[in-house]
Design a protein around this motif. Structure first.
Motif, PDB file in Angstrom:
ATOM      1  N   ALA A   1       0.829  -1.211   0.000  1.00 32.68           N
ATOM      2  CA  ALA A   1       0.000   0.000   0.000  1.00 32.68           C
ATOM      3  C   ALA A   1       0.863   1.261   0.000  1.00 32.68           C
ATOM      4  O   ALA A   1       0.502   2.278  -0.600  1.00 32.68           O
ATOM      5  CB  ALA A   1      -0.929  -0.008   1.211  1.00 32.68           C
ATOM      6  N   PHE A   2       2.009   1.201   0.663  1.00 32.62           N
ATOM      7  CA  PHE A   2       2.941   2.325   0.724  1.00 32.62           C
ATOM      8  C   PHE A   2       3.418   2.693  -0.686  1.00 32.62           C
ATOM      9  O   PHE A   2       3.629   3.863  -1.004  1.00 32.62           O
ATOM     10  CB  PHE A   2       4.125   1.944   1.613  1.00 32.62           C
ATOM     11  N   PHE A   3       3.569   1.675  -1.549  1.00 31.81           N
ATOM     12  CA  PHE A   3       4.031   1.896  -2.925  1.00 31.81           C
ATOM     13  C   PHE A   3       2.900   1.675  -3.932  1.00 31.81           C
ATOM     14  O   PHE A   3       3.150   1.282  -5.072  1.00 31.81           O
ATOM     15  CB  PHE A   3       5.188   0.951  -3.236  1.00 31.81           C
ATOM     16  N   SER A   4       1.665   1.940  -3.526  1.00 30.58           N
ATOM     17  CA  SER A   4       0.521   1.630  -4.384  1.00 30.58           C
ATOM     18  C   SER A   4       0.498   2.427  -5.687  1.00 30.58           C
ATOM     19  O   SER A   4      -0.139   2.012  -6.655  1.00 30.58           O
ATOM     20  CB  SER A   4      -0.786   1.863  -3.617  1.00 30.58           C
ATOM     21  N   HIS A   5       1.167   3.571  -5.741  1.00 27.52           N
ATOM     22  CA  HIS A   5       1.160   4.399  -6.948  1.00 27.52           C
ATOM     23  C   HIS A   5       2.373   4.128  -7.844  1.00 27.52           C
ATOM     24  O   HIS A   5       2.648   4.904  -8.767  1.00 27.52           O
ATOM     25  CB  HIS A   5       1.131   5.875  -6.572  1.00 27.52           C
ATOM     26  N   TYR A   6       3.075   3.022  -7.578  1.00 27.17           N
ATOM     27  CA  TYR A   6       4.271   2.694  -8.341  1.00 27.17           C
ATOM     28  C   TYR A   6       4.179   1.251  -8.826  1.00 27.17           C
ATOM     29  O   TYR A   6       3.515   0.416  -8.211  1.00 27.17           O
ATOM     30  CB  TYR A   6       5.525   2.903  -7.487  1.00 27.17           C
ATOM     31  N   GLU A   7       4.852   0.967  -9.923  1.00 26.25           N
ATOM     32  CA  GLU A   7       4.793  -0.373 -10.506  1.00 26.25           C
ATOM     33  C   GLU A   7       5.911  -1.243  -9.939  1.00 26.25           C
ATOM     34  O   GLU A   7       7.077  -1.079 -10.287  1.00 26.25           O
ATOM     35  CB  GLU A   7       4.906  -0.286 -12.028  1.00 26.25           C
ATOM     36  N   PHE A   8       5.535  -2.155  -9.048  1.00 18.66           N
ATOM     37  CA  PHE A   8       6.499  -3.105  -8.495  1.00 18.66           C
ATOM     38  C   PHE A   8       6.036  -4.523  -8.814  1.00 18.66           C
ATOM     39  O   PHE A   8       4.870  -4.767  -9.129  1.00 18.66           O
ATOM     40  CB  PHE A   8       6.658  -2.916  -6.982  1.00 18.66           C
ATOM     41  N   GLU A   9       6.972  -5.463  -8.712  1.00 15.67           N
ATOM     42  CA  GLU A   9       6.652  -6.851  -9.035  1.00 15.67           C
ATOM     43  C   GLU A   9       5.704  -7.426  -7.982  1.00 15.67           C
ATOM     44  O   GLU A   9       5.891  -7.221  -6.784  1.00 15.67           O
ATOM     45  CB  GLU A   9       7.930  -7.700  -9.094  1.00 15.67           C
ATOM     46  N   GLU A  10       4.712  -8.148  -8.456  1.00 22.54           N
ATOM     47  CA  GLU A  10       3.744  -8.757  -7.546  1.00 22.54           C
ATOM     48  C   GLU A  10       4.438  -9.760  -6.625  1.00 22.54           C
ATOM     49  O   GLU A  10       5.316 -10.519  -7.048  1.00 22.54           O
ATOM     50  CB  GLU A  10       2.656  -9.466  -8.353  1.00 22.54           C
ATOM     51  N   ASN A  11       4.067  -9.744  -5.338  1.00 20.76           N
ATOM     52  CA  ASN A  11       4.614 -10.655  -4.323  1.00 20.76           C
ATOM     53  C   ASN A  11       6.130 -10.519  -4.155  1.00 20.76           C
ATOM     54  O   ASN A  11       6.807 -11.484  -3.795  1.00 20.76           O
ATOM     55  CB  ASN A  11       4.269 -12.114  -4.654  1.00 20.76           C
TER      56      ASN A  11
END
Length: 247
Positions: A62-72
């Motif tokens: 949630a902290f990085f919800s506005h950024y594209e990171f790898e799932e899990n």
């Protein structure tokens, strides 16, 4: 000359001092933050420090919800005793997203805690020490791995809990793998997320790690590594442990 004198005499004399008027101040643009591009070379992940010790993966996501990171890809740190360290790492989809999150989220809070962010490379992300369950790690590996087959085995980490042998055989479709070559670790009948696979030789082991590490089974990406690298240890700890075992 007479004309000059007459004109000069026509100018009224005054003892008043004429004040000097300074030009209005010019507003300069505010300086922008300068970031050393060398700090971003090879960066694909962020390390978080100062986390609450009971933080969850979902809170970090949630902290990085506005950024594209790898799932899990969130890994919460633990020491060799299994205690939380207050650190975690996240793997982003592109270096640009990692940079953007680093610049935007530095110093923000998760709950009441101020979070420090550090840029790290993918190799450091992979070596990060993670939380693990001592009772759920290594039991089947120790029973099934021998000196004869250990050199041609690879370990899988991060398997979905519903994983079966067919999923793993499909994952290794470009290798010669029989159903009997697959050991899925289960504790009390439940998949722990770990497995190991016996391949034909050491060359296949190296190729499998190169080609399959962080590829997907179902919805999750899978870490593929040598069997002698335990879930909670980094390469540095591995070297130390192997040296001690030789003694």
């Amino acid at each position: 000359d007479k004309e000059f004198v007459e004109v000069k005499e026509c100018i009224p004399r005054s003892n008043k001092v004429v004040p000097q008027v300074s030009p209005p101040p010019v507003e300069l643009p505010k300086p922008t933050a300068v970031v050393d591009k060398k700090n971003f070379e090879g960066v694909l992940a962020l390390r978080l420090r100062g986390l609450p010790f009971d933080v969850t993966e979902r809170e970090i996501e949630a902290f990085f919800s506005h950024y594209e990171f790898e799932e899990n890809s969130v890994k919460i740190g633990a020491n060799s005793s299994g205690m939380r360290t207050g650190e975690a790492v996240v793997l982003f989809k592109t270096p640009e997203e990692a940079k953007r999150a680093y610049l935007d989220k530095q110093g923000e809070n998760i709950r009441h805690r101020y979070i420090e962010l550090y840029l790290i490379k993918k190799i450091n992300y992979l070596a990060f020490e993670v939380s693990y369950d001592k009772k759920g790690t290594g039991t089947n590996f120790d029973k099934n791995l021998t000196k004869e087959n250990k050199g041609r085995a690879v370990k899988l980490r991060g398997l979905p809990f519903e994983t079966n042998e067919n999923d793993i055989m499909e994952f290794f479709k470009n290798f010669y793998v029989k159903r009997g070559d697959i050991i899925i670790e289960r504790i009390n009948g439940r998949v722990t997320g770990y497995a190991f696979v016996l391949l034909q030789n050491k060359l296949d082991v190296r190729r499998a790690i190169d080609e399959l590490n962080y590829k997907y089974i179902r919805r999750r990406y899978i870490a593929v590594s040598y069997t002698h690298l335990r879930a909670h240890e980094t390469l540095r700890y591995l070297v130390c442990r192997l040296l001690l075992e030789k003694k």
